[in-house]
Design an enzyme around this catalytic site. Sequence first.
Site, PDB file in Angstrom:
ATOM      1  N   ARG A 111       0.939  -1.280  -0.026  1.00 48.88           N
ATOM      2  CA  ARG A 111      -0.096  -0.105  -0.133  1.00 48.88           C
ATOM      3  C   ARG A 111       0.966   1.121  -0.111  1.00 48.88           C
ATOM      4  O   ARG A 111       1.762   1.620   1.073  1.00 48.88           O
ATOM      5  CB  ARG A 111      -0.790   0.118   1.166  1.00 48.88           C
ATOM      6  CG  ARG A 111      -1.647   1.479   1.343  1.00 48.88           C
ATOM      7  CD  ARG A 111      -2.793   1.194   2.536  1.00 48.88           C
ATOM      8  NE  ARG A 111      -3.870   0.629   1.829  1.00 48.88           N
ATOM      9  CZ  ARG A 111      -4.888   0.521   2.833  1.00 48.88           C
ATOM     10  NH1 ARG A 111      -5.329   1.241   3.723  1.00 48.88           N
ATOM     11  NH2 ARG A 111      -6.087  -0.373   1.937  1.00 48.88           N
ATOM     12  N   HIS A 138      -7.597   0.854  -6.294  1.00 50.39           N
ATOM     13  CA  HIS A 138      -7.525  -0.259  -5.202  1.00 50.39           C
ATOM     14  C   HIS A 138      -7.980  -1.512  -5.665  1.00 50.39           C
ATOM     15  O   HIS A 138      -9.526  -2.157  -5.409  1.00 50.39           O
ATOM     16  CB  HIS A 138      -8.524   0.452  -4.324  1.00 50.39           C
ATOM     17  CG  HIS A 138      -8.421  -0.288  -2.767  1.00 50.39           C
ATOM     18  ND1 HIS A 138      -7.485  -1.258  -2.515  1.00 50.39           N
ATOM     19  CD2 HIS A 138      -9.002  -0.158  -1.618  1.00 50.39           C
ATOM     20  CE1 HIS A 138      -7.645  -1.585  -1.197  1.00 50.39           C
ATOM     21  NE2 HIS A 138      -8.460  -0.893  -0.722  1.00 50.39           N
ATOM     22  N   GLN A 141      -9.518  -4.341  -3.421  1.00 50.04           N
ATOM     23  CA  GLN A 141     -11.188  -3.891  -3.071  1.00 50.04           C
ATOM     24  C   GLN A 141     -11.921  -4.294  -4.068  1.00 50.04           C
ATOM     25  O   GLN A 141     -13.065  -4.795  -3.944  1.00 50.04           O
ATOM     26  CB  GLN A 141     -10.918  -2.414  -2.721  1.00 50.04           C
ATOM     27  CG  GLN A 141     -12.406  -1.947  -2.215  1.00 50.04           C
ATOM     28  CD  GLN A 141     -12.876  -2.377  -0.781  1.00 50.04           C
ATOM     29  OE1 GLN A 141     -12.105  -2.275   0.042  1.00 50.04           O
ATOM     30  NE2 GLN A 141     -13.870  -2.806  -0.826  1.00 50.04           N
ATOM     31  N   ASP A 233     -18.118   6.383  -0.799  1.00 57.37           N
ATOM     32  CA  ASP A 233     -16.554   6.384   0.035  1.00 57.37           C
ATOM     33  C   ASP A 233     -16.695   7.677   0.653  1.00 57.37           C
ATOM     34  O   ASP A 233     -17.442   8.593   0.513  1.00 57.37           O
ATOM     35  CB  ASP A 233     -15.618   6.081  -1.310  1.00 57.37           C
ATOM     36  CG  ASP A 233     -14.278   5.781  -0.785  1.00 57.37           C
ATOM     37  OD1 ASP A 233     -14.114   5.708   0.477  1.00 57.37           O
ATOM     38  OD2 ASP A 233     -13.299   5.687  -1.611  1.00 57.37           O
ATOM     39  N   CYS A 274     -16.635   0.875   0.931  1.00 60.16           N
ATOM     40  CA  CYS A 274     -15.602   0.079   1.248  1.00 60.16           C
ATOM     41  C   CYS A 274     -15.168   0.169   2.642  1.00 60.16           C
ATOM     42  O   CYS A 274     -14.182  -0.793   3.026  1.00 60.16           O
ATOM     43  CB  CYS A 274     -14.390   0.299   0.248  1.00 60.16           C
ATOM     44  SG  CYS A 274     -14.242   2.452   0.294  1.00 60.16           S
ATOM     45  N   ARG A 302     -13.195  -9.198   1.839  1.00 53.25           N
ATOM     46  CA  ARG A 302     -12.022  -8.704   1.644  1.00 53.25           C
ATOM     47  C   ARG A 302     -11.035 -10.000   2.167  1.00 53.25           C
ATOM     48  O   ARG A 302     -10.131 -10.380   1.483  1.00 53.25           O
ATOM     49  CB  ARG A 302     -11.478  -7.674   2.730  1.00 53.25           C
ATOM     50  CG  ARG A 302     -11.924  -6.114   2.108  1.00 53.25           C
ATOM     51  CD  ARG A 302     -11.747  -5.916   0.728  1.00 53.25           C
ATOM     52  NE  ARG A 302     -10.025  -5.982   0.357  1.00 53.25           N
ATOM     53  CZ  ARG A 302      -9.354  -4.871   0.924  1.00 53.25           C
ATOM     54  NH1 ARG A 302      -9.818  -3.837   1.322  1.00 53.25           N
ATOM     55  NH2 ARG A 302      -7.920  -4.787   0.602  1.00 53.25           N
TER      56      ARG A 302
HETATM   57  N1   CP Z   1     -11.303  -0.528   2.491  1.00 52.90           N
HETATM   58  C1   CP Z   1     -10.048  -0.543   3.120  1.00 52.90           C
HETATM   59  O1   CP Z   1      -9.041  -0.853   2.170  1.00 52.90           O
HETATM   60  O2   CP Z   1      -9.894  -0.343   4.201  1.00 52.90           O
HETATM   61  P1   CP Z   1      -8.548  -0.289   5.024  1.00 52.90           P
HETATM   62  O3   CP Z   1      -7.937   1.044   4.892  1.00 52.90           O
HETATM   63  O4   CP Z   1      -8.826  -0.518   6.471  1.00 52.90           O
HETATM   64  O5   CP Z   1      -7.491  -1.303   4.518  1.00 52.90           O
END
Ligand code: CP
Length: 362
Positions: A111, A138, A141, A233, A274, A302
């Site tokens: 990330r 993402h 996701q 979001d 998300c 997830r």
């Molecule tokens: N949706 C998502 O990526 O959550 P986090 O930021 O908690 O990983």
Amino acid sequence: MPEARSYDPAKDFIDTQDYDQREITELLDLIALLKDADKDGACPELLKDVSLGMIFEEPSTRTRVSFEVAMVKLGGHALYLRPGEIHMGARESIYDTAKVLSRMCDVIEARTLKHDTCVELARWSDVPVINGLTDVNHPTQAICDIFTMREKLGDLAGKTCVFVGDRTNVCSSTLWIATMFGMNVVHAAPPAYQAPAEWVAEAQRNVDRYGGSVTVTDDVRDAVRIADVVYTDLWWWVDQEDEIPERRAAFMPDYQVSAELMSRTPEHCIFMHCLPASRNVEVTDEVIDGPRSVVFDQAENRLHAEKGILVWRTYPRVAHDASPEIRAFHRGAAESFLASAGWDRIHPPSAPSAGTPTEVPS
Ligand code: CP
């Protein structure tokens, strides 16, 4: 350092747009199979002894926990690598980090603040790199989300997903993955926050191939009239906090997913997010906790999606189950070495010192 090369979609998972509907459908089928196995308490240990390095330049709950738990369930393990605790980007180049992690780990999840960092890592890594969110997209996701939509709605072709609110990295990923499955996708947002033309062109590429449509509008009330999914979001991220007053003014009240907005959708329409959510900002408590909301099923998915993605990218690349003969050979070699070095003796326990009671008095 060698000449720059691109990442390899056959090795890495950086963007869903690198694959076609058939390949992603196969991945979704694998996720379904692994979810069923997990529900029976029988997740197959397909990645036994496999190591995942997880680089997180930003905080995470779902991505971090789902990847780590997925690895344990698959028989492997994961290492959480935070900037400040590893050298990447400060005292060590991305190239050197990629090469070193490739010698110690079998797969890397990253990330990164900048998409280019993730791509650069994938370029130089000899093991798969999985994009765990960048400023552009993402994709893990997106796999979870399309899996969740398929679970809840069945065949997705011709169904409508309305993404309400800011043009986040989850917005781009939703436009791309939903059009890959022939859905009609609408981004409903104030003009200054609408999906840029290049995102829409990417989605249109899928529409040309798989059907459906992609539309951008500021008329959210009209858009949700035929929605099968309403998705939203956050309206701002940590690096946008100085923009909160103008963003709040642009989105509130029209683009808040409220009970009033959901009342304009067909009865079967589901609500997705998300997470993390800012409750009573982009979505009200009444909606996120209401009967249309699938956000916690989505969050659980997830975990199942990560299992599938990890197996998809990693299983074909790692050695599986050495034969009993090979195991016996290496164990014998190691034990012979230990015996010849005298390292195999069990030292007798030291004699009790004077005054140490050896029996419990009756
Ligand atoms: N949706 C998502 O990526 O959550 P986090 O930021 O908690 O990983």
